[in-house]
Motif scaffolding. Sequence first.
Motif, PDB file in Angstrom:
ATOM      1  N   THR B  74       0.666  -1.170  -0.070  1.00 54.62           N
ATOM      2  CA  THR B  74      -0.361  -0.270  -0.174  1.00 54.62           C
ATOM      3  C   THR B  74       1.050   1.453  -0.403  1.00 54.62           C
ATOM      4  OG1 THR B  74       0.057   0.229   2.352  1.00 54.62           O
ATOM      5  CG2 THR B  74      -2.069  -0.982   1.623  1.00 54.62           C
ATOM      6  N   ASN B  75       0.064   2.913   0.310  1.00 55.04           N
ATOM      7  CA  ASN B  75       0.997   3.825   0.448  1.00 55.04           C
ATOM      8  C   ASN B  75       1.966   3.574   1.751  1.00 55.04           C
ATOM      9  OD1 ASN B  75       0.387   5.096  -2.466  1.00 55.04           O
ATOM     10  ND2 ASN B  75      -1.871   5.814  -1.272  1.00 55.04           N
ATOM     11  N   SER B  76       1.856   3.503   2.507  1.00 53.50           N
ATOM     12  CA  SER B  76       2.551   3.451   3.726  1.00 53.50           C
ATOM     13  C   SER B  76       4.064   2.906   3.264  1.00 53.50           C
ATOM     14  CB  SER B  76       1.745   3.173   4.676  1.00 53.50           C
ATOM     15  OG  SER B  76       1.142   1.595   4.683  1.00 53.50           O
ATOM     16  N   ASP B  77       3.472   1.608   2.824  1.00 54.79           N
ATOM     17  CA  ASP B  77       4.598   0.759   1.916  1.00 54.79           C
ATOM     18  C   ASP B  77       6.103   1.401   1.300  1.00 54.79           C
ATOM     19  OD1 ASP B  77       3.966  -1.241   3.826  1.00 54.79           O
ATOM     20  OD2 ASP B  77       2.978  -2.014   2.047  1.00 54.79           O
ATOM     21  N   ARG B  78       5.619   2.370   0.987  1.00 52.92           N
ATOM     22  CA  ARG B  78       6.258   2.920  -0.492  1.00 52.92           C
ATOM     23  C   ARG B  78       7.893   3.663  -0.157  1.00 52.92           C
ATOM     24  NH1 ARG B  78       3.533   7.244  -2.145  1.00 52.92           N
ATOM     25  NH2 ARG B  78       4.421   8.564  -3.369  1.00 52.92           N
ATOM     26  N   ALA B  79       7.706   4.141   1.730  1.00 55.92           N
ATOM     27  CA  ALA B  79       8.890   4.446   1.823  1.00 55.92           C
ATOM     28  C   ALA B  79      10.630   3.371   2.144  1.00 55.92           C
ATOM     29  CB  ALA B  79       8.830   4.840   3.310  1.00 55.92           C
ATOM     30  N   TRP B  80       9.519   2.434   2.474  1.00 53.76           N
ATOM     31  CA  TRP B  80      10.557   1.240   2.602  1.00 53.76           C
ATOM     32  C   TRP B  80      10.971   0.537   1.596  1.00 53.76           C
ATOM     33  CZ3 TRP B  80       8.930  -3.317   1.357  1.00 53.76           C
ATOM     34  CH2 TRP B  80       7.632  -3.340   2.006  1.00 53.76           C
ATOM     35  N   LEU B  81       9.732   0.299   0.531  1.00 56.44           N
ATOM     36  CA  LEU B  81      10.112   0.353  -0.669  1.00 56.44           C
ATOM     37  C   LEU B  81      11.525   0.975  -1.352  1.00 56.44           C
ATOM     38  CD1 LEU B  81       6.835  -0.548  -2.580  1.00 56.44           C
ATOM     39  CD2 LEU B  81       8.468  -2.239  -2.198  1.00 56.44           C
ATOM     40  N   ALA B  82      11.004   2.099  -1.243  1.00 59.15           N
ATOM     41  CA  ALA B  82      11.853   3.527  -2.117  1.00 59.15           C
ATOM     42  C   ALA B  82      13.957   3.085  -1.076  1.00 59.15           C
ATOM     43  CB  ALA B  82      11.377   4.946  -1.145  1.00 59.15           C
ATOM     44  N   LEU B  83      13.289   3.699   0.351  1.00 60.32           N
ATOM     45  CA  LEU B  83      15.199   3.303   0.843  1.00 60.32           C
ATOM     46  C   LEU B  83      15.732   1.352   0.039  1.00 60.32           C
ATOM     47  CD1 LEU B  83      16.511   3.753   3.453  1.00 60.32           C
ATOM     48  CD2 LEU B  83      15.760   1.602   4.814  1.00 60.32           C
ATOM     49  N   SER B 451      13.531  14.911   5.912  1.00 56.81           N
ATOM     50  CA  SER B 451      12.813  15.288   4.803  1.00 56.81           C
ATOM     51  C   SER B 451      12.174  13.694   3.661  1.00 56.81           C
ATOM     52  CB  SER B 451      13.212  16.068   3.977  1.00 56.81           C
ATOM     53  OG  SER B 451      13.938  15.375   2.915  1.00 56.81           O
ATOM     54  N   PHE B 452      13.183  12.557   4.078  1.00 59.99           N
ATOM     55  CA  PHE B 452      12.766  11.769   2.726  1.00 59.99           C
ATOM     56  C   PHE B 452      11.092  10.661   3.193  1.00 59.99           C
ATOM     57  CE2 PHE B 452      13.134   6.908   2.552  1.00 59.99           C
ATOM     58  CZ  PHE B 452      13.287   6.623   0.981  1.00 59.99           C
ATOM     59  N   TRP B 453      11.740  10.204   4.656  1.00 59.36           N
ATOM     60  CA  TRP B 453      10.478  10.333   5.810  1.00 59.36           C
ATOM     61  C   TRP B 453       9.294  10.432   5.020  1.00 59.36           C
ATOM     62  CZ3 TRP B 453      10.992   5.011   5.733  1.00 59.36           C
ATOM     63  CH2 TRP B 453      12.328   4.420   5.702  1.00 59.36           C
ATOM     64  N   ALA B 454       9.944  12.186   5.799  1.00 57.62           N
ATOM     65  CA  ALA B 454       8.224  13.090   6.326  1.00 57.62           C
ATOM     66  C   ALA B 454       7.611  13.119   4.744  1.00 57.62           C
ATOM     67  CB  ALA B 454       8.989  14.756   6.360  1.00 57.62           C
ATOM     68  N   ARG B 455       8.034  13.246   3.348  1.00 62.42           N
ATOM     69  CA  ARG B 455       7.342  13.944   2.069  1.00 62.42           C
ATOM     70  C   ARG B 455       6.497  12.411   1.988  1.00 62.42           C
ATOM     71  NH1 ARG B 455      11.442  15.959  -2.105  1.00 62.42           N
ATOM     72  NH2 ARG B 455      12.330  17.445  -0.067  1.00 62.42           N
ATOM     73  N   LEU B 456       6.693  11.070   2.219  1.00 59.07           N
ATOM     74  CA  LEU B 456       6.391  10.110   2.059  1.00 59.07           C
ATOM     75  C   LEU B 456       4.833   9.486   3.501  1.00 59.07           C
ATOM     76  CD1 LEU B 456       9.192   7.729   0.372  1.00 59.07           C
ATOM     77  CD2 LEU B 456       7.097   8.440  -0.474  1.00 59.07           C
ATOM     78  N   PRO B 457       3.957   8.472   2.455  1.00 55.41           N
ATOM     79  CA  PRO B 457       3.019   8.522   3.500  1.00 55.41           C
ATOM     80  C   PRO B 457       3.315   8.039   4.664  1.00 55.41           C
ATOM     81  CG  PRO B 457       2.429   7.867   1.034  1.00 55.41           C
ATOM     82  CD  PRO B 457       3.550   8.347   1.139  1.00 55.41           C
ATOM     83  N   SER B 458       3.009   8.244   5.813  1.00 52.17           N
ATOM     84  CA  SER B 458       3.284   7.623   7.012  1.00 52.17           C
ATOM     85  C   SER B 458       3.386   5.755   7.245  1.00 52.17           C
ATOM     86  CB  SER B 458       2.173   7.389   8.055  1.00 52.17           C
ATOM     87  OG  SER B 458       2.138   7.333   8.971  1.00 52.17           O
TER      88      SER B 458
END
Lengths: 194, 465
Positions: B74-83, B451-458
């Motif tokens: 889901t959208n909340s997984d996008r941050a760790w996917l990007a990482l 800001s990498f984490w802040a810009r993405l959905p929680s």
Amino acid sequence: MVIVNWVAFGLTFAAASGILLRRDWRWNIGLLAAQYLGLFWLVQASWSTSLAAVKLVTGWMICAALGIAHINAEEETTVESSWPQGRLFRLAVIGLILTVAFAGGVGLGDWLGMPLPVAWGGLLLISMGLLHTGITVQPFRVVVGLLTALSGFEVIYAAVESSALVAGLLALINLGLALAGAYFLSHPPEKEQS
Amino acid sequence: MSAPALWIFFPIALGGLLSLLRNQKLITLVAGIVCAFLAITALLLPIDTPLAVQALTFKLAPSFELLGRRLTLTNSDRAWLALLYGGSAFWFMAASSIKIARRLIPFGMAITGFLVAALAVEPFLYAALLIETAVLLAIPLLSPPDKKPGKGILRFLIYQTIAMPFILFSGWLLAGIEANPGDLMLVARSATLLGLGFALLLAVFPFYTWIPLLTEEAHPYVAGFILWIFPTVTMFFGLGFLDRYAWLRDAAVLPSILTTVGVLMIFTGGLLAFFQRHLGRMMGYAVIAETGFSLLGLGLGGSYGLNTFLLLCIPRVIGLALWSLALSNLLEHAPSLTLDNLKGAGRIWSFSSTGAILASLSLAGAPMLASFPAHQAIWDGLARQSLAATTWVFLGSLGLAISAIRVLTALASAPEGSPWGVRETWSQRVFLLIGWLLLFLLGILPSWAASFWARLPSLFEHLGQ
């Protein structure tokens, strides 16, 4: 049925103890095959025979893979250097494991509603497998130890989870471990003592 | 198209295809571009939202059903996917410069795909099986066919394999707790099994003995990759549990357990790094201490704890990649990575030597370098709770810093009149320079990482709220 459960427990105990005591890989693979026969019967107490047969088929495929890899591998000349090597020591540890498995098996059987020989068999295999991985640095024996410990876990887990997908994935993991063992055996052996 | 197809099946299939190629540069180029593309799409492309590009409309479906189970991103997984994919791109791009691309990239891509699947699968108990699959794929990566597997690789296999039954069994217990939340015995059993499973997976004290052995035996770059991706995924997997189960998240003992284990790992990691004479082992102990800092950050609790944990993620991948790359270059010069063998290597391997020292100082939390802001935040939070724990953490960090200075002394101590030179290839110099620059940039401008984490959905619904 109850007597056969006890026979299966006796078979797994004898096979797991034999793997721990014998050093010859031919004996080890033969005993591992016998252990998977016992595992099949212990799992069959919780699952249907057709699903439990997956364990037997997988187990014998594992034995075949490890056996073929061993035939093609050069003989290992390394001597274990870390733990006491005597058969008496290993027998004493097996006795200790048997006592611990008997003590824990009663509670586990009550909790999960498993017949006593099945709970004992599962705990015994886990303990034997963990002991095996702890006292050796030879890759083949480590893999056999891990397969033994996973077999014990599968006996217990079969009582709580009967999903065919989990059974299939666990079979794949077991085969993957056997392939890792075969891969290790394909490495050139060390000529001097480690 | 579904998100799991893009971020799980595609990388696994590509890993298989790349294993058929022989050209190192082509493998690196394809893997680097694909991983960077996957990271950028994770950053920019919302999941389950219709997107119109001129006349074309498409939507990334969040789920993919496979044999009755679901892989969901889901959208909340996008941050760790990007990482994960950004980090993998960083690792893979430098691989051809040390001629390890053919070995690392195909397996690395497949491992990344399986680990993403482990974080996406529902019910979660299948994650244990997928992580074990990734572990088995890591074996040929860590143990090349011409070298007998050492104790470190065997212990890695043992500990990670033993973790799987604990996670599987606790999955069954957690399902029981959902049905009967008042059963305290079940809660205690489940928490114990889950804790043991994670302790083994994450190589928490005292189950970390394989890490320094592995970094000594295996190729430094491969070991670095494995020691980055497995703990990172395990951490996010564990955080998923905390987010999902209120009884676990709100357990009164959880912060003290995380803090105690974290302090123990930092102190023992730093202390043992201080006594090492092998640069690979030093890196291994630094990884142990870094995991300790992550646990310590989480132990601080609330949004502060979660933010410090997230702040550590990017500096860790950069520091570890730079250190591994530098050690791989130094290994070309010396028969082994012991201090004795590397005496004076700084004169002719100056880029790599500087990289190794900067990375080790960064992971020790030295000011101006990438890990410092996160470490400083953890120090600040910990000092408010316990001065004794802060002292132990200080001693651990000191051990890491002194070990870095010992490396500096050894690399710089060339006999009088030794020639100066630069042995690294141009591509190695470029990657090392990028690593140095990123370490300094993130140290001076930590808000970039934040800001990498802040810009993405929680990332989490409940955790850190």
